[in-house]
Design a protein around this motif. Structure first.
Motif, PDB file in Angstrom:
ATOM      1  N   LEU A   1       0.798  -1.224   0.000  1.00 25.29           N
ATOM      2  CA  LEU A   1       0.000   0.000   0.000  1.00 25.29           C
ATOM      3  C   LEU A   1       0.840   1.290   0.000  1.00 25.29           C
ATOM      4  O   LEU A   1       0.691   2.122  -0.898  1.00 25.29           O
ATOM      5  CB  LEU A   1      -0.939  -0.052   1.215  1.00 25.29           C
ATOM      6  CG  LEU A   1      -2.240   0.730   1.181  1.00 25.29           C
ATOM      7  CD1 LEU A   1      -3.035   0.443  -0.066  1.00 25.29           C
ATOM      8  CD2 LEU A   1      -3.070   0.351   2.413  1.00 25.29           C
ATOM      9  N   PRO A   2       1.738   1.475   0.976  1.00 26.43           N
ATOM     10  CA  PRO A   2       2.472   2.757   0.989  1.00 26.43           C
ATOM     11  C   PRO A   2       3.453   2.916  -0.186  1.00 26.43           C
ATOM     12  O   PRO A   2       3.851   4.036  -0.499  1.00 26.43           O
ATOM     13  CB  PRO A   2       3.209   2.732   2.328  1.00 26.43           C
ATOM     14  CG  PRO A   2       3.248   1.321   2.750  1.00 26.43           C
ATOM     15  CD  PRO A   2       2.053   0.652   2.161  1.00 26.43           C
TER      16      PRO A   2
ATOM     17  N   PRO B   1      -8.322   2.159  -4.542  1.00 23.93           N
ATOM     18  CA  PRO B   1      -8.437   3.629  -4.501  1.00 23.93           C
ATOM     19  C   PRO B   1      -7.102   4.346  -4.299  1.00 23.93           C
ATOM     20  O   PRO B   1      -6.971   5.519  -4.616  1.00 23.93           O
ATOM     21  CB  PRO B   1      -9.369   3.881  -3.308  1.00 23.93           C
ATOM     22  CG  PRO B   1      -9.293   2.661  -2.478  1.00 23.93           C
ATOM     23  CD  PRO B   1      -9.021   1.524  -3.415  1.00 23.93           C
ATOM     24  N   ALA B   2      -6.104   3.632  -3.760  1.00 21.92           N
ATOM     25  CA  ALA B   2      -4.821   4.285  -3.473  1.00 21.92           C
ATOM     26  C   ALA B   2      -3.910   4.310  -4.694  1.00 21.92           C
ATOM     27  O   ALA B   2      -2.797   4.846  -4.636  1.00 21.92           O
ATOM     28  CB  ALA B   2      -4.124   3.579  -2.314  1.00 21.92           C
TER      29      ALA B   2
ATOM     30  N   ALA C   1       0.287   7.127   4.129  1.00 23.74           N
ATOM     31  CA  ALA C   1      -0.475   5.947   4.532  1.00 23.74           C
ATOM     32  C   ALA C   1       0.125   5.421   5.819  1.00 23.74           C
ATOM     33  O   ALA C   1       1.338   5.331   5.945  1.00 23.74           O
ATOM     34  CB  ALA C   1      -0.419   4.863   3.449  1.00 23.74           C
ATOM     35  N   ILE C   2      -0.734   5.106   6.781  1.00 20.25           N
ATOM     36  CA  ILE C   2      -0.228   4.512   8.018  1.00 20.25           C
ATOM     37  C   ILE C   2      -1.049   3.281   8.343  1.00 20.25           C
ATOM     38  O   ILE C   2      -2.233   3.206   8.000  1.00 20.25           O
ATOM     39  CB  ILE C   2      -0.310   5.508   9.199  1.00 20.25           C
ATOM     40  CG1 ILE C   2      -1.686   6.163   9.268  1.00 20.25           C
ATOM     41  CG2 ILE C   2       0.777   6.558   9.105  1.00 20.25           C
ATOM     42  CD1 ILE C   2      -1.869   7.053  10.476  1.00 20.25           C
ATOM     43  N   SER C   3      -0.421   2.309   8.980  1.00 22.37           N
ATOM     44  CA  SER C   3      -1.156   1.120   9.392  1.00 22.37           C
ATOM     45  C   SER C   3      -0.560   0.595  10.689  1.00 22.37           C
ATOM     46  O   SER C   3       0.566   0.930  11.025  1.00 22.37           O
ATOM     47  CB  SER C   3      -1.093   0.056   8.295  1.00 22.37           C
ATOM     48  OG  SER C   3       0.207  -0.457   8.207  1.00 22.37           O
ATOM     49  N   PRO C   4      -1.332  -0.218  11.413  1.00 22.11           N
ATOM     50  CA  PRO C   4      -0.879  -0.669  12.736  1.00 22.11           C
ATOM     51  C   PRO C   4       0.494  -1.351  12.700  1.00 22.11           C
ATOM     52  O   PRO C   4       1.215  -1.335  13.681  1.00 22.11           O
ATOM     53  CB  PRO C   4      -1.959  -1.671  13.164  1.00 22.11           C
ATOM     54  CG  PRO C   4      -3.148  -1.341  12.363  1.00 22.11           C
ATOM     55  CD  PRO C   4      -2.662  -0.743  11.093  1.00 22.11           C
ATOM     56  N   GLN C   5       0.821  -1.937  11.559  1.00 20.79           N
ATOM     57  CA  GLN C   5       2.104  -2.634  11.446  1.00 20.79           C
ATOM     58  C   GLN C   5       3.298  -1.742  11.764  1.00 20.79           C
ATOM     59  O   GLN C   5       4.342  -2.219  12.177  1.00 20.79           O
ATOM     60  CB  GLN C   5       2.284  -3.150  10.025  1.00 20.79           C
ATOM     61  CG  GLN C   5       1.808  -4.556   9.806  1.00 20.79           C
ATOM     62  CD  GLN C   5       2.105  -4.987   8.392  1.00 20.79           C
ATOM     63  OE1 GLN C   5       1.564  -4.422   7.447  1.00 20.79           O
ATOM     64  NE2 GLN C   5       2.990  -5.943   8.229  1.00 20.79           N
ATOM     65  N   SER C   6       3.142  -0.423  11.518  1.00 23.63           N
ATOM     66  CA  SER C   6       4.262   0.473  11.746  1.00 23.63           C
ATOM     67  C   SER C   6       4.473   0.783  13.214  1.00 23.63           C
ATOM     68  O   SER C   6       5.420   1.463  13.562  1.00 23.63           O
ATOM     69  CB  SER C   6       4.036   1.794  11.005  1.00 23.63           C
ATOM     70  OG  SER C   6       3.959   1.562   9.642  1.00 23.63           O
TER      71      SER C   6
END
Lengths: 259, 304, 372, 326
Positions: free
Chosen positions: C108-109, C133-134, D251-256
């Motif tokens: 994703l990122p 969407p990303a 973008a951020i997610s809990p994994q970070s």
């Protein structure tokens, strides 16, 4: 009375350490607390300074009840102490050590420190001046920048006293200030204790084993044995009190310093 | 399933889970007792135990098979080997640090944990390892309640180990010395007790129990990996705290209580499932804040 | 000094000329973004190997635009931050395009990184719908997305007569997305989701969850996450006396599942991407893979990765240059180009225009093809 | 402890000489100038990839300096520091993406949220023994991560994507080089803030409490309050890191925000030397650049780090950076 203890009882796991202590220190005076090892002297100090919480009784200081207060709050009210075995902050300079005492008399927080606000800088300067003066007073100003724990033992004791004075107390508790000092240092200490009383108007309460020093400096002496006060009075009264002699004779030889 | 069936089944689940927690919690509590150290590496010792057991079982399965016989041999081997590992860790990493500031020894413990974990990671390449045995899936059915034979044997073994430990602590010289050391180390030295050796024996016993639990986990769940000690380490610590850290009976009790709490919580909407770990950590924090001595721990002298 | 340089240059020219005109230019570098360390490394290495085979074939046919192709690997480690580092490494190496992308959460990122650098990105495994969407427009997903898998799963469960469903995921982007979408579709069909749960990665005991599933009742259990914990759940479901249908998502497509679950995995269904063993077109690929990488089998995402590389090569040839915009246009124009996994065309959102999911069934410690 | 510090030391090595330069006020400024110049000139020299890695290292400088306030100054072991990092990142992510806030406006909210988080975790637990505190912070870190994973508002496991890039005077901040300079500026500010804190009333109080809680109390220092201040300060540093982390990645997610992240920041603090600001900066660079340089050894690299950490604790617990000479 500046400090007044009434009916103080302290127990640890069922053992009574202090029993119905009634005891006082007058404004602008030097008082001593003596007694054999394990009599409860340091415990009494810890009760006054808030480190121990007695089960009953009352301790008032200038009319304020101390019993429910935390140690730092007691210090803020104006009681400072030293420790039996010198407890300086390691790896910090003498001046930094003494500056600990001014913590409760200053207020700058994280925010003003990060921004370096003028008020914070002025306060830092003021704190520094007060602490330098305290070092000057005890006579070790020239060692301000050395690491405190590298000083000679006698000087470490002086740093502790300067640190306590930096809290700007009305009452100073000294826990065996003469332990480990040589005779000339002891003479200096007697002078210092008198100067603290006379020049700064601070009352002093000390725990001490060196009877010579105690008799020389104290206006009032209380004798503690097995958690009770067994005698009170001036040097002469104490020296002739049979209960006191009895208490000390029951001790090991090296405790027989009563002359 | 009727409500009673569900409750009984969850009771069984909780007991099985709880006996794992209890075995690991025992090590925490014993080690904490003698050197007042929170051994962060304890969960990883459990993981190493599982891998040693796996290795031993692979070796013996050719001759005696991977049934119960082989499993008990593997468990024994793992307990001895990992017990010694515990002693080595104590001697190399913790002993030199005992007089250092508390922060240093805590970080050392964390470092030991990371070394064990990453050594296993490097050796397995981060992959899970299948722990294969010859055991079947058979079990006992009581209405809708189903209990696996493996579960029965494992819980029984855990109980045997705990009884053994209790006997060891209450009956033998070392056990008595262990309790004495946890009360007053200096006094023990004066009394001529070899404190260092008592500490070593404690590490051995604690680590061996964790290793046994590790092997049992491999047998029961069929899968082991380098990170398996992290979560159980935290949970066993929670169990030890619930029971009262330093108390051996407390650790067993805490383990069972936590196992049961988790099992029943699963059934409660919004608390079970995805929030289960939050629930466990929440219990830990609440116990530490409101009753840091746990259920059976002794309170220290009140100061300040 | 200059004389020596001229000599060197001359020598080099002769050498190049001798080895064929195709080598006269610098090689084209293609980035490969896969996890080569960490718990997902097996899949990542399989994917990298498959891409290497595709590159070998391309080079044997004379390369792209007359230039040889080489790959540069960026290790995503299945971790968002590491994958951004890897993506920056590839972007700064001026790659003509990137193939790979495994672990949706880690992919994703990187969409932003490649988008900012305007690099064509062919995603060959990651398929969370959150990627759609990303996507800034330069990424193309040749694996069917979660939507397709959900449709396949819901149809399958219905065809098996299931009325109630339990869904379990592992709290990562891919499996949670799949679980939520399935639950939504299932409810939309007027059916009941009795249990929907997230378990922590590495959790060992699912016994209370199994009891909950049994007590709430579920005709089928759908595990949407990876094999390592999936094997455990299957094992404990059967150990705990659950007798309904068990199905797993494409992340659990691994032989390891059988090692962990043992006999309990027999009869388990798996929604899978096209994998080499069940693709008639892939016979030769399996052979080359086995020859080049001794003792390894291709694994679940290798055919897609192979196709991804072939597709990028096709697009570069079609664009006639490695200019990113031209390559991206060429990729978007793919119209049924086919290698191993079937024809590739894209929707206007750059996702695969058709569903490529197949259903596998566990039998005696391995997968068999249940239906296409 | 203090006495063996002053005993004979080996001949000054590179780090010792560098350290001596920091100790000398005149040379210190020259050194600062060199460092700033290096920071400014780095991106074109090291290229895009290098810039991204350096940006990451600078982020870790900020985080490590924040954790250093807690661990190094106040002596509290915090194993859940990533939670504060997460609070900052998620506050910005949620406010910009779901409530349409301007990025810059989210910063005060993020800082407040982090401070509140610091009070929530610190308030009830700072009275506990230090090892209990360590495990409670670990638990807290996990609670935050699991919460972010489960809640709708945090985007669950997929996290939040499409966090808009902030803009200044109509100029949108994007691209690795821009963020490199943003993080460089933040890191410099963080260093100045940490330095000022250390030499302030509060900074000294942290050291007093770390060295001897009872003596500090006896000097009138409210240790719980002082520790709480350390917690909140550390939390605010972490949150600032998180805010710009979110803006940078988009973008951020809990994994970070896992336990491993907390451990990595802690490693930076310990390797460099707890409580020593230049040491902590060095530690942050080692922790980030090390794995990049060691990429070839694959999964062994974490083991290498763990072993180094253990060796440091056993043989040089004060970290790589030399201790203060008296």
């Amino acid at each position: 009375m500046l400090l007044q203890l009434d009916d103080v009882v302290l127990r640890f796991a069922g053992n009574t350490v202090l029993e119905n202590i009634r005891f006082g220190v007058e404004e602008n005076s030097v008082a001593s607390l003596i007694g054999p090892n394990g009599a409860g002297k340091t415990s009494l100090f810890n009760c006054i300074t808030g480190f121990y919480r007695p089960q009953q009784g009352s301790i008032t200081f200038g009319g304020e009840e101390l019993l429910k207060r935390k140690p730092h709050a007691v210090t803020r009210l104006g009681i400072a102490r030293t420790f039996q075995n010198v407890r300086l902050f390691r790896e910090m300079s003498v001046l930094d050590n003494v500056m600990a005492g001014q913590h409760c008399r200053s207020r700058a927080g994280a925010f003003s420190a990060i921004l370096g606000l003028p008020s914070q800088r002025a306060e830092e300067r003021r704190v520094r001046e007060i602490c330098e003066e305290c070092l000057e007073f005890v006579g070790i100003a020239d060692e301000a920048d050395r690491i405190a724990t590298n000083l000679a033992y006698g000087h470490q004791r002086l740093v502790e006293i300067a640190r306590a004075l930096a809290t700007q107390p009305r009452l100073l508790l000294l826990d065996e200030p003469a332990a480990g000092l040589n005779s000339s240092e002891k003479t200096e200490l007697v002078r210092l204790i008198r100067r603290i009383r006379d020049e700064r108007g601070v009352a002093v309460l000390l725990i001490e084993h060196d009877m010579g020093l105690v008799m020389e400096v104290s206006e009032h002496i209380s004798v503690l044995d097995h958690g009770r006060i067994i005698a009170e009075g001036n040097a002469e009264t104490i020296q002739n009190d049979p209960a006191v002699i009895e208490a000390y004779l029951g001790q090991d030889e090296d405790e027989l310093e009563l002359t | 399933m009727s409500l009673t069936d569900i409750l009984i089944q969850q009771l069984v689940n909780g007991l099985v889970l709880g006996s794992f927690y209890a075995l690991v919690a025992l090590g925490y509590t014993m080690i904490f007792g003698v050197i007042k150290l929170l051994n962060f590496a304890h969960g990883d010792i459990y993981m190493v135990g599982a891998f040693v057991g796996f290795g031993a079982l692979s070796l013996v399965s050719g001759t005696i098979g991977a049934g119960w016989m082989g499993i008990f041999v593997a468990m024994f081997v793992a307990m001895i080997a990992v017990g010694f590992l515990g002693v080595v860790i104590e001697q190399v990493a913790y002993r030199p640090m005992l007089s250092a500031p508390r922060l240093s020894i805590l970080i050392t413990a964390l470092a030991v944990s990371l070394v064990l974990q990453n050594a296993a990671l490097a050796l397995t390449d981060g992959q899970v390892t299948a722990f294969r045995t010859d055991l079947g899936f058979g079990g006992v059915s009581l209405g809708a309640v189903f209990v696996n034979y493996t579960q029965i044997v494992l819980v029984a073994s855990a109980i045997v180990l705990m009884i053994g430990l209790e006997l060891f602590v209450s009956r033998t010289m070392y056990g008595k010395a262990m309790r004495a050391v946890s009360l007053d180390k200096d006094m023990c030295r004066l009394m001529g007790i070899n404190v260092q050796r008592v500490i070593a024996v404690t590490f051995f016993a604690g680590s061996a129990l964790a290793a046994a639990a590790g092997v049992m986990a491999g047998v029961q769940y069929g899968r082991i990996w380098y990170f398996m000690g992290f979560l159980i380490g935290l949970k066993a610590f929670t169990a030890a705290v619930i029971g009262g850290i330093g108390s051996i009976t407390g650790a067993m009790l805490g383990g069972l209580i936590l196992g049961l709490l988790e099992a029943f919580a699963t059934q409660i909407p919004h608390i079970g499932g995805e929030w289960k770990d939050v629930f466990t950590f929440g219990v830990l924090i609440l116990v530490l804040v409101f009753k840091p001595t746990g259920l059976l721990g002794k309170s220290e002298v009140e100061r300040m | 000094m200059s004389k020596r340089l001229t000599h060197l240059a001359a020598a080099a020219t002769i050498a190049l000329a001798a080895s064929g005109a195709g080598h006269a230019q610098e090689p084209i570098t293609v980035g490969v973004q896969v996890p080569t360390t960490g718990s997902e490394a097996t899949y990542g290495v399989d994917m990298k190997n498959a891409i290497q085979i595709a590159v070998d074939e391309i080079n044997a046919d004379g390369g792209l635009l007359g230039r040889q192709v080489e790959i540069l690997v960026g290790d995503s480690a299945c971790d968002p931050q590491q994958s951004v580092n890897a993506a920056s490494k590839l972007a700064s190496a001026d790659v003509a395009g990137v193939v790979g992308g495994y672990c949706s959460g880690a992919t994703l990122p990187t969409l932003k990184t490649y988008g900012d650098a305007n690099i064509p990105f062919v995603i060959t495994a990651a398929n969370s719908t959150k990627l759609i969407p990303a996507n800034p427009g330069n990424a193309f997903m040749i694996n069917s997305t979660g939507y397709d898998q959900v449709r396949k799963a819901v149809d399958f469960f219905k065809s098996q007569g299931a009325k109630t469903l339990a869904i379990v995921d592992q709290g990562d982007a891919y499996s949670q997305d799949l679980a939520n979408l399935t639950a939504k579709e299932w409810k939309k069909a007027g059916l009941e989701v009795t249990v929907q749960e997230t378990v922590s990665k590495g959790e060992q005991s699912f016994s209370s969850l199994v009891t909950k599933i049994r007590s709430e009742g579920a005709d089928a259990v759908f595990w949407t996450a990876y094999y390592a914990d999936g094997g455990l759940l299957i094992r404990q479901l059967r150990q705990g006396g659950y007798q309904g249908i068990i199905a797993v998502g494409d992340g659990s497509n691994s032989p390891k599942l059988f090692e962990i679950a043992g006999r309990a995995a027999d009869g388990v269904y798996c929604f899978s991407n096209p994998i080499a063993e069940f693709l008639p077109e892939a016979k030769q690929f399996i052979e080359s893979y086995g020859n080049k990488y001794k003792g390894r089998s291709p694994g679940p995402y290798s055919t897609l990765s192979y196709d991804g590389m072939k597709l990028l090569g096709w697009a570069i040839e079609k664009a006639g240059s490695t200019d990113p915009d031209a390559v991206i246009d060429a990729l978007a124009s793919a119209d049924g180009e086919a290698w191993l996994t079937g024809p590739i065309s894209f929707t206007d959102k750059n996702t695969l225009a058709r569903s490529n999911f197949i259903i596998l069934k566990g039998e005696q410690g391995g997968w068999t093809l249940h239906s296409k | 402890m203090a006495t063996n510090k002053v005993t004979t030391r080996p001949a000054p090595g590179a780090i010792e000489r560098l350290y001596a330069a920091f100790d000398d006020p005149r040379r210190r400024w020259a050194l600062y100038a060199v460092i700033i110049a290096l920071l400014l000139l780095a991106p074109p020299v090291v290229g895009r990839y290098g810039t991204v890695i350096l940006t990451n290292a600078l982020l870790y400088v900020i985080l490590a300096l924040g954790l250093n306030v807690v661990v190094g100054f106040a002596g509290l072991l915090d194993l859940g520091y990533a939670a504060f990092f997460a609070v900052g990142a998620y506050t910005t992510g949620i406010l910009t993406q779901q409530f349409g806030f301007n990025f810059w406006l989210t910063i005060p909210f993020a800082l407040c949220a982090a401070a509140i988080a610091g009070v929530i975790i610190g308030g009830p637990t700072l009275r506990l023994r230090s090892d209990y505190l360590a495990i409670v912070t670990l638990g807290f870190g996990e609670i935050v991560r699991i919460g972010a994973r489960n809640l709708e508002i945090t985007g669950q496991a997929s996290g939040l994507t499409g966090i808009p890039s902030p803009s200044v005077f109509g100029y949108t901040l994007t691209g690795p080089t821009t963020y490199y300079y943003i993080f460089a500026a933040l890191a410099v500010l963080a260093v100045i803030a940490a330095q000022r804190l250390l030499h302030s009333r509060l900074g000294r109080a942290w050291l007093y409490v770390r060295h001897d809680e009872d003596a500090a109390e006896a000097m009138g220092i409210n240790r719980v309050r002082v520790k709480l201040a350390a917690y909140i300060t550390g939390a605010v540093f972490g949150a600032i890191g998180g805010v710009f982390f979110a803006a940078n990645l988009g973008a951020i997610s809990p994994q970070s925000f896992s336990f491993q992240q907390s451990v990595l920041v802690l490693m930076a603090v310990i390797l460099g030397g707890m409580g020593k600001i230049p040491g902590v900066i060095l530690g942050a660079f080692i922790v980030i650049l090390g794995p990049e340089l060691l990429r070839d050894i694959g999964s062994l690299r974490l083991l290498v780090f763990a072993v180094i950490l253990l060796l440091i604790m056993l043989f040089r617990p004060s970290g790589i950076w030399p201790g203060r000479r008296s």
